[in-house]
Design a protein around this motif. Structure first.
Motif, short mmCIF file in Angstrom:
data_model
loop_
_atom_site.label_atom_id
_atom_site.label_comp_id
_atom_site.label_asym_id
_atom_site.label_seq_id
_atom_site.Cartn_x
_atom_site.Cartn_y
_atom_site.Cartn_z
N GLU A 265 0.80 -1.23 0.08
CA GLU A 265 0.04 -0.10 -0.24
C GLU A 265 0.81 1.43 -0.08
O GLU A 265 0.85 2.74 -0.08
N ILE A 266 1.94 1.01 1.15
CA ILE A 266 2.74 2.26 1.02
C ILE A 266 3.41 3.01 -0.73
O ILE A 266 3.48 3.73 -0.76
N VAL A 267 3.65 2.00 -0.80
CA VAL A 267 4.63 2.05 -1.96
C VAL A 267 3.53 2.28 -3.79
O VAL A 267 4.07 3.00 -4.37
N ALA A 268 2.32 1.72 -3.88
CA ALA A 268 1.19 1.89 -4.19
C ALA A 268 1.04 3.79 -3.87
O ALA A 268 0.63 4.58 -5.04
N GLU A 269 0.75 4.31 -2.27
CA GLU A 269 0.73 5.74 -2.38
C GLU A 269 2.23 6.34 -2.65
O GLU A 269 1.57 7.55 -3.46
N VAL B 251 4.63 10.04 -6.82
CA VAL B 251 5.97 10.68 -7.35
C VAL B 251 5.00 11.15 -9.14
O VAL B 251 5.51 12.25 -9.48
N LEU B 252 3.82 10.14 -9.50
CA LEU B 252 3.57 10.88 -10.65
C LEU B 252 2.67 12.12 -10.60
O LEU B 252 2.62 12.56 -11.50
N ARG B 253 2.15 12.56 -9.42
CA ARG B 253 1.22 13.49 -9.25
C ARG B 253 2.07 14.33 -9.40
O ARG B 253 2.41 15.46 -9.85
N ALA B 254 3.23 14.53 -8.16
CA ALA B 254 3.86 15.71 -8.18
C ALA B 254 5.01 15.85 -9.52
O ALA B 254 5.16 17.11 -9.61
N GLN C 171 13.22 4.81 -8.46
CA GLN C 171 14.38 6.13 -7.00
C GLN C 171 13.20 6.48 -6.52
O GLN C 171 13.43 6.77 -5.19
N ARG C 172 12.37 7.40 -7.10
CA ARG C 172 11.89 8.59 -6.15
C ARG C 172 10.67 8.07 -5.79
O ARG C 172 10.57 8.12 -4.44
N ILE C 173 9.80 6.77 -6.48
CA ILE C 173 8.91 6.30 -5.50
C ILE C 173 10.03 5.35 -4.07
O ILE C 173 9.39 5.78 -3.43
#
Ligand SMILES: Cc1ncc(COP(=O)(O)O)c(C=O)c1O
Length: 392
Positions: free
Chosen positions: A45-49, A54-57, A268-270
């Motif tokens: 879940e944490i990785v999904a969030e 990352v994709l939003r920002a 890496q960003r995730i």
């Protein structure tokens, strides 16, 4: 078509472990063979969030090509983490790699010369032997006891290009070097003029007391430290790193550029998003607690079910037990009977650069539930006992 293979392709052997793992995929087998972390520890879940964040920002930057050195905030995070372990490093010393396995390949590409010795523990991580082999070293096996390389053993490796060392909860033996043995190794390497490559994927998985600081902390400028997110977060992320001195780093970076340009900037960003506010400080203790239960279950099961003459010690961290059967026994020869009985393990011989030691085997304790560990070790004990009977 008859392909004319390069000479180095002869050195690419199929992994014994992968061959064993194929057997263990059969339904109903209790596999104590794998080297995988327990999937129920992965913070899905944490990785999904984090992925959405990352994709939003920064979606467009995350999906663009990136720098070969790695995502700067993640390099900073790694530098801070290894500094807290006593290794004096800044972000510029950190190279993010595609798993720590790639770090081993890059190091070998830059430092290993055909025919020149590379010193390794006896036994050592099979994946490192496989990563180094295509560069055609001669392996120099360093004499080890349960505490790691024995004092003075490094005197004979004076012309080695490097010592590859897993001081903390080694794969495959689970052993951990004491602070005193670490000092001894660092002093011996200094005397021999041999640099260190320290592989430390299991250092955070301690179950009793925290291990002594990495050997690299005692050898500034003369070691490469290799770390991984695989065992504390998830191996599917394929994220690792190396920390190298400034006179070596540029060559490793060029090797990295040639190999794959860069490790996935998106991943890496995730991972940075996941770890940046201290997530691992809460997460890793939950893995430790879980694996401690498994370790204890296997320790009890081995005592209960293995026949007399078998030896092992209880690892203080990591993922593996290393078992020595009585001299003359052959673990690989026992494997078909074990699989037929419903349990799998990894024979120990391939972990030795020079082969031999057929009476050894490795058992993983992290993926199988404690009650199933007991059942699996009971089956294994039966198979070993059956094989030893005629010699008794
Ligand atoms: C000692 C050691 N080094 C390196 C690796 C490679 O790990 P990764 O490439 O997933 O970081 C492993 C994997 O099991 C290992 O046991």
């Amino acid at each position: 078509m008859t392909w004319r293979m390069a000479h180095r392709a002869d050195r690419l052997d199929p992994s014994t472990i992968r061959e064993v793992l194929k057997l263990t995929e059969r339904p109903g087998i209790i596999s104590l063979a794998g080297g995988l972390p327990a999937a129920d520890t992965f913070p899905v879940e944490i990785v999904a969030e984090a992925t959405s964040a990352v994709l939003r920002a920064s979606g467009r930057q995350a999906l663009q090509y990136a720098t070969s050195e790695g995502f700067p905030p993640l390099r900073e995070w790694v530098a801070d983490r290894v500094s807290r372990k006593g290794i004096a490093a800044g972000p510029d010393d950190v190279l993010i790699t595609t798993g720590s396995q790639q770090a081993l390949d890059l190091i070998a590409k830059v430092l290993v010369e055909p025919g020149a010795p590379v010193a390794v523990e006896s036994p050592t991580y099979l994946g490192a032997l496989q990563a180094f082999s295509p560069y055609e070293p001669s392996f120099a096996e360093v004499a080890c006891d349960e505490g790691g390389p024995v004092p003075g053993a490094l005197q004979d490796v004076g012309d080695a290009r490097l010592l590859y060392l897993l001081p903390t909860y080694q794969n495959p033996t689970g052993r951990c070097l004491s602070a005193q043995r670490r000092q001894q190794v660092a002093a011996d390497l200094g005397e021999a003029g041999v640099p260190l490559v320290e592989d430390d994927p299991y250092g955070d998985l301690w179950y009793d007391v925290e291990p002594a600081p990495p050997v690299s902390a005692l050898m500034p400028g003369r070691s490469v430290y290799v770390g991984s997110f695989s065992k504390i977060l998830a191996p599917g992320l394929r994220l690792g790193y190396l920390v190298a001195p400034p006179d070596l780093y540029p060559k490793l970076l060029q090797a990295k550029q040639a190999a794959d340009l860069h490790t996935s900037g998106f991943t890496q960003r995730i991972v940075h998003e996941v770890v940046k506010d201290g997530f691992l400080d809460a997460h890793v203790p939950t893995i430790r607690a879980d694996y401690t239960r498994h370790r204890d279950a296997m320790a009890e099961a081995l005592t209960r079910h293995l026949p007399p003459g078998c030896r092992w010690s209880v690892p203080a961290g990591g993922m593996f037990f290393w078992v020595e059967l009585p001299p003359g026994a052959d673990a690989a020869a026992l494997l078909p009977a074990a699989v037929a009985a419903g349990v799998a393990f990894v024979p120990g011989s391939p972990f030795f650069a020079g082969g031999g030691h057929e009476n050894t085997l490795r058992l993983s304790f992290v993926t199988v539930p404690p009650d199933v560990i007991d059942a699996g070790v009971a089956l294994l004990g039966g198979v070993i006992d059956g094989a030893l009977q005629p010699t008794r």
